[in-house]
Design an enzyme around this catalytic site. Sequence first.
Site, mmCIF file in Angstrom:
data_model
loop_
_atom_site.group_PDB
_atom_site.id
_atom_site.type_symbol
_atom_site.label_atom_id
_atom_site.label_comp_id
_atom_site.label_asym_id
_atom_site.label_seq_id
_atom_site.Cartn_x
_atom_site.Cartn_y
_atom_site.Cartn_z
ATOM 1 C CB ALA A 92 -0.882 -0.022 1.245
ATOM 2 C CD GLU A 110 1.228 -5.614 5.875
ATOM 3 O OE1 GLU A 110 2.022 -6.510 6.245
ATOM 4 O OE2 GLU A 110 0.484 -5.728 4.885
ATOM 5 N N GLY A 170 0.711 -5.074 1.259
ATOM 6 C CA GLY A 170 -0.469 -5.256 0.415
ATOM 7 C C GLY A 170 -0.160 -5.897 -0.925
ATOM 8 C CD GLU A 198 -2.337 -7.766 3.267
ATOM 9 O OE1 GLU A 198 -1.951 -6.596 3.087
ATOM 10 O OE2 GLU A 198 -3.141 -8.086 4.146
#
Length: 257
Positions: free
Chosen positions: A65, A133, A110, A113
């Site tokens: 992200a 994270e 992310g 993910e």
Amino acid sequence: MTWDTITLDIDDDVARITVDRPEQLNALTVDTLEAIEEGLTEAAAADARAVVLAGAGEKAFIAGADISYMVDLSTPEAQAYAELGHRVADAIESFPAPVIAAVDGYALGGGCELALACDLRIADESAVFGQTEIDLGIIPGWGGTQRLPALVGDETARRLIFLGERIDADTAAECGLVGEVVADDALDDRVDELAETLASQSATAIRAAKEALNAAGDGPAATGLALERRTCAGLFGTHDQREGMQAFLEKRDAAFE
Ligand code: HXC
């Protein structure tokens, strides 16, 4: 449709979505996530029989992200960002054909993910995976706490998430995070070959198999087994079932729809 942050190419029933922000290592902004979602919708409308998700440039699949966007988010804003990321991951997971993550370079946070939401992951030798994270004072927010243990087991998932470990492609393969590791210069060819093979199968049967596989672990085993029986039986009478079995009996290749 065209986007600033991704490209979508559809060729021979295979859709290729490439996140295209190489200067930021393909970090995912709101625009980029929305573009991926729209790209998937367009690929589905074009009846793509396989999808490849990749990152532009040599260094990264997706480095996560976008941290510069997240740094000052409030909880409601972060909730909306988490929901958007989940929507994209769900759109990958429920896409009616297999989605392959072609991972070269970094697949972090992310980015890892979204790779987890894909059906299959192929990495090149220099790929690096991590749910990093924890180093930013947060936890995976786009499905990592749920999808990672399903792939690598609970203990390994806890180690990766608690420690923010970055692991190389071979280690990722050893723990089940990746299905295949290829030489750096072989990734595109291998991914194309696999996508073409998937696209040549019965799309109806692949879609049914994906639905049944996605249901595994959703509830009691008996529910999944009942779904499998229904889904398998539902394929009887389809063109591809009749053709696949007739072709076997006639000792020829099947011509699927
Ligand atoms: C924003 C990023 C970025 C990211 C890299 N960049 N990752 N920008 N968000 N996730 C930018 C850098 O700021 C830099 O921009 C440029 O990309 C190149 O990165 P460098 O750090 O200079 O490259 P390098 O030294 O080779 O290091 C590569 C790296 C490192 C190891 C991948 O960039 C890194 O650790 N990135 C963060 C990875 C991460 O923590 N991802 C998880 C995010 S959290 P400039 O402008 O300086 O050139 C997450 C949560 C999801 O994903 C759930 C949310 C709800």
